[in-house]
Motif scaffolding. Structure first.
Motif, PDB file in Angstrom:
ATOM      1  N   GLY A 145      -4.735  75.976 -29.650  1.00  0.00           N
ATOM      2  CA  GLY A 145      -6.280  75.620 -30.339  1.00  0.00           C
ATOM      3  C   GLY A 145      -5.874  74.617 -31.626  1.00  0.00           C
ATOM      4  O   GLY A 145      -5.316  73.667 -31.233  1.00  0.00           O
ATOM      5  N   VAL A 146      -6.308  74.786 -32.681  1.00  0.00           N
ATOM      6  CA  VAL A 146      -6.526  73.715 -33.770  1.00  0.00           C
ATOM      7  C   VAL A 146      -5.191  73.475 -34.095  1.00  0.00           C
ATOM      8  O   VAL A 146      -4.119  74.164 -34.081  1.00  0.00           O
ATOM      9  N   PRO A 147      -4.775  72.345 -34.917  1.00  0.00           N
ATOM     10  CA  PRO A 147      -3.447  71.962 -35.251  1.00  0.00           C
ATOM     11  C   PRO A 147      -2.747  72.814 -35.974  1.00  0.00           C
ATOM     12  O   PRO A 147      -1.579  72.996 -35.791  1.00  0.00           O
ATOM     13  N   GLU A 148      -3.347  73.522 -36.887  1.00  0.00           N
ATOM     14  CA  GLU A 148      -2.823  74.472 -37.774  1.00  0.00           C
ATOM     15  C   GLU A 148      -2.201  75.700 -37.034  1.00  0.00           C
ATOM     16  O   GLU A 148      -1.243  76.218 -37.226  1.00  0.00           O
ATOM     17  N   ASN A 149      -2.837  76.158 -35.799  1.00  0.00           N
ATOM     18  CA  ASN A 149      -2.114  77.108 -35.032  1.00  0.00           C
ATOM     19  C   ASN A 149      -0.974  76.372 -33.839  1.00  0.00           C
ATOM     20  O   ASN A 149      -0.458  77.318 -33.306  1.00  0.00           O
ATOM     21  N   MET A 150      -0.720  75.379 -33.813  1.00  0.00           N
ATOM     22  CA  MET A 150       0.363  74.699 -32.886  1.00  0.00           C
ATOM     23  C   MET A 150       1.708  74.977 -33.351  1.00  0.00           C
ATOM     24  O   MET A 150       2.023  74.870 -34.519  1.00  0.00           O
ATOM     25  N   PRO A 151       2.514  75.864 -32.582  1.00  0.00           N
ATOM     26  CA  PRO A 151       3.916  76.029 -33.027  1.00  0.00           C
ATOM     27  C   PRO A 151       4.471  74.647 -32.923  1.00  0.00           C
ATOM     28  O   PRO A 151       4.226  73.823 -32.063  1.00  0.00           O
ATOM     29  N   PRO A 152       5.674  74.511 -33.491  1.00  0.00           N
ATOM     30  CA  PRO A 152       6.443  73.427 -33.435  1.00  0.00           C
ATOM     31  C   PRO A 152       6.823  73.083 -31.720  1.00  0.00           C
ATOM     32  O   PRO A 152       7.097  73.848 -31.048  1.00  0.00           O
ATOM     33  N   GLY A 153       6.718  71.712 -31.525  1.00  0.00           N
ATOM     34  CA  GLY A 153       7.164  71.568 -30.077  1.00  0.00           C
ATOM     35  C   GLY A 153       5.842  71.340 -29.272  1.00  0.00           C
ATOM     36  O   GLY A 153       5.927  70.873 -27.973  1.00  0.00           O
ATOM     37  N   GLU A 154       4.613  71.818 -29.761  1.00  0.00           N
ATOM     38  CA  GLU A 154       3.624  71.911 -29.094  1.00  0.00           C
ATOM     39  C   GLU A 154       2.759  70.458 -28.981  1.00  0.00           C
ATOM     40  O   GLU A 154       2.545  70.087 -30.034  1.00  0.00           O
ATOM     41  N   PRO A 155       2.236  69.935 -27.821  1.00  0.00           N
ATOM     42  CA  PRO A 155       1.580  69.088 -27.844  1.00  0.00           C
ATOM     43  C   PRO A 155       0.234  69.157 -27.947  1.00  0.00           C
ATOM     44  O   PRO A 155      -0.278  70.334 -27.658  1.00  0.00           O
ATOM     45  N   GLY A 156      -0.527  68.213 -28.338  1.00  0.00           N
ATOM     46  CA  GLY A 156      -2.046  68.322 -28.533  1.00  0.00           C
ATOM     47  C   GLY A 156      -2.564  66.948 -28.828  1.00  0.00           C
ATOM     48  O   GLY A 156      -2.131  66.042 -29.139  1.00  0.00           O
ATOM     49  N   GLY A 157      -3.991  67.011 -29.017  1.00  0.00           N
ATOM     50  CA  GLY A 157      -4.533  65.641 -29.625  1.00  0.00           C
ATOM     51  C   GLY A 157      -6.227  66.252 -29.623  1.00  0.00           C
ATOM     52  O   GLY A 157      -6.673  66.782 -29.109  1.00  0.00           O
ATOM     53  N   PRO A 158      -6.824  64.976 -30.100  1.00  0.00           N
ATOM     54  CA  PRO A 158      -8.130  64.870 -30.298  1.00  0.00           C
ATOM     55  C   PRO A 158      -8.647  64.871 -28.776  1.00  0.00           C
ATOM     56  O   PRO A 158      -8.092  64.337 -28.049  1.00  0.00           O
TER      57      PRO A 158
END
Ligand code: SER
Length: 612
Positions: free
Chosen positions: A174-187
């Motif tokens: 989900g949102v950036p704050e919930n991403m654990p280290p090592g998790e990819p994501g983006g807009p």
């Protein structure tokens, strides 16, 4: 256009633009203990999005089977389904925003190559900025240009809308704050289809006091595709850093694309689901056009579709994990059928509905002759067993119009009613219960079933992954050891890995003796002690099979596959077609122990292994 036509058109459209077509992965993720089901097209692509080289290159396209158990309770409206196919195209550090948005827009709007949708009906959302990442003005400019080419001015606030990370940011967590280290994501940037003012349900919806906009839930706008610009990874210190390679992860709901192509806001009227609705009308004698029947009929059609696909991918109705979810789907469908008709005998007629699903999706996902009987029988037996309980349970409820909470809860224990179903039955029969007591029991149970169905996310994406990878390699050792000791009739039917254990299902007609179990265990431990190398190679599928690499029964593979070999190349202990990941040498593995053996019926057995 039917979903079969749209799927084909999309795959060809992207193939023409340099993408390799890859087959759908299983609904039950292999080598991934973090989730029970594949719920997005990007899940099986994770290793490649994180940098592993894909044997078929940097442009890939697929249609991935997805199941979202979290949506079970939402089924009944015109748009939610637990099972769906997600069209996906992937750029692994290849093209980025401009090409992605242009291609998707072309596919949506061009008639010859794509769907021929009216661009006036398309609305766009983009990331408005936050968490240290700026507003996506680049995408806004690209979209404005694309709309200009078809003669439309696309102003922000009119056709293009910017939202915060809760709407326009994508990561598995989900949102950036919930991403654990090592998790990819983006807009990301989503496209919505406008069913129009004439269908404006807004005024009647709970959202009537808010201004209607693409992300409003009133039913006017339907999201049809999401382009994720996967360009960040979460750092150990909590910040977002740019990935060395920027990826595109595009996902589009196939069912929804058919719905908008035919201007049909009811997903249950599309080519794959409407035949089921018609069959349910026939069996029940009720009409779908009567709105009161629609929620139940939709649940039955959706749940039987999902169940059919899950069974095909090796899930059996049980009381745990994937099996529990399958059981819940079948029982819920049965309860809906009962309340639709008031007739218990009618439940017998439900299993044949699964055959319609197999027929519609063959030959891509089902082999008619082989799959129909197995799926039919699994559903028939499960619904029949539940029918007896339902009968007894309903009689019990009818005897006690003022049932206390504990008794209501006991229905679950005595008659095998999942508690969610008991709640539904009670509300449908208008039975009053002592809610306090019931709630206490219900909460206790909910916690349990939550861990069974969605609670496996654990936030342990990285912590557990080493152990899970190690168990994954043991899966190959076990598969091979079983064949060496029991014979080549052994075929893997499924596997499931957590950081605590490895579970393995395979075909074998009888219980393994203690002696056989010991032999298997010793052979695996011997190979581990021998410090055998684990190597990965890419080769054409035919070559792999000719060289004796084991393949997963019934699974479709791409033309170029990756093959993992354990031991000496000329005479390997094990050789399997597999996407990985694996350890690089068996010395990284601890000794193992077989801790449990179970029968799944129909010539299938299950073993549990743990590191000791
Ligand atoms: N990962 C994105 C989604 O699931 C796009 O594929 O919506």
């Amino acid at each position: 256009m039917t979903i079969n036509e749209i799927r084909q058109k999309y795959l060809l459209f992207m193939e023409k633009r340099g993408h390799s077509i890859i087959p759908s992965s299983s609904l039950v993720p292999e080598g991934d203990a973090t989730t029970l089901f594949t719920s997005a097209g990007m899940q099986p692509m994770m290793p490649y999005l994180l940098g592993q080289k894909h044997p078929l290159g940097t442009r890939l396209v697929d249609s991935q089977k997805c199941f979202r158990s979290g949506d079970i309770d939402e089924i009944g409206d015109n748009r939610h389904t637990t099972f769906f196919e997600m069209l996906g195209n992937w750029s692994l550090g290849d093209y980025f925003k401009d090409k992605q948005l242009e291609w998707f827009f072309t596919f949506l709007t061009k008639k010859d190559e794509g769907l021929g949708l009216d661009p006036k009906k398309l609305f766009i959302t983009v990331f408005g900025g936050g968490s240290g990442v700026g507003k996506d003005i680049e995408s806004i400019a690209i979209w404005q240009d694309l709309f200009k080419k078809v003669g439309l001015t696309a102003k922000e606030g009119e056709r293009i809308f910017a939202y915060q990370s809760n709407k326009n940011w994508w990561s598995r967590a989900g949102v950036p704050e919930n991403m654990p280290p090592g998790e990819p994501g983006g807009p990301d940037s989503e496209v919505f289809f406008d069913f129009g003012e004439n269908r404006l349900l807004h005024e009647k919806s709970p959202f009537k006091n808010e201004k209607c906009h693409p992300n409003c839930e009133c039913g006017r706008f339907l999201e049809i595709g999401n382009s994720v610009f996967m360009q960040y990874i979460k750092n150990e210190d909590g910040s977002l850093v740019e990935l060395p390679r920027k990826n595109i992860d595009f996902g589009g709901g196939l069912t929804r694309l058919e719905a908008v192509t035919n201007s049909e806001p009811d997903m249950f009227k599309i080519s794959s689901l409407y035949p089921l609705i018609q069959e349910i009308e026939k069996i029940s004698g009720k009409s779908y056009s009567d709105v009161i029947n629609q929620p139940s009929m939709r649940v039955i059609a959706d749940h039987l579709t999902a169940a059919t696909f899950l069974i095909k991918d090796g899930v059996f109705p049980t009381n745990k994990a994937q099996g529990y979810v399958l059981r819940r789907l079948l029982r819920r469908a049965a309860v809906k059928m009962y309340f639709l008709t008031g007739n218990l005998e009618i439940l017998e007629k439900m299993a044949p509905i699964s055959s319609l699903v197999c027929q519609f999706y063959s030959p891509i996902y089902f082999e008619i002759k082989k799959d129909i009987p197995v799926i039919f029988e699994t559903i028939r037996v499960e619904i029949k067993k539940f029918g007896f309980s339902l009968d007894k349970g309903i009689k019990e409820l009818q005897k006690n119009p003022h049932i206390d909470g504990k008794t209501a809860f006991d229905l679950y224990q005595n008659y095998g009613f999942p508690i969610e179903i008991t709640t539904e039955i009670l509300s449908q029969m208008d039975i009053k219960i002592d809610t306090n007591q019931f709630e206490t029991e219900f909460e206790k149970h909910k916690e349990l079933s939550r861990t069974a169905s969605v609670g496996m996310f654990k936030g342990g994406l990285e912590d557990n992954s080493k152990t899970v990878t190690a168990y994954h390699t043991v899966t190959h050792l076990l598969h091979s050891a079983l064949r060496q000791i029991l014979g080549n009739h052994i075929g893997q039917k499924g596997s499931n890995l957590t950081a605590q254990r490895l579970r393995f299902d395979f075909s074998h007609p009888e219980k393994l003796t203690d002696g056989e179990l010991l032999q298997v265990e010793e052979l695996i431990n011997k190979t581990i002690a021998e410090k055998q190398a684990v190597t990965r190679e890419e080769m054409p599928k035919e070559k792999a099979i000719k060289e004796g690499a084991m393949a997963f029964f019934g699974q479709k593979y791409p033309d170029i596959v990756s093959v993992y070999t354990i031991g000496n190349k000329n005479n390997p202990f094990s050789k399997e077609i597999c996407g990985g990941p694996h350890v690089t040498n068996t010395e990284e593995l601890a000794k193992i122990k077989i801790v449990k053996q179970e029968s799944l019926g129909a010539g299938t057995r299950r073993l549990y292994l743990q590191f000791v």
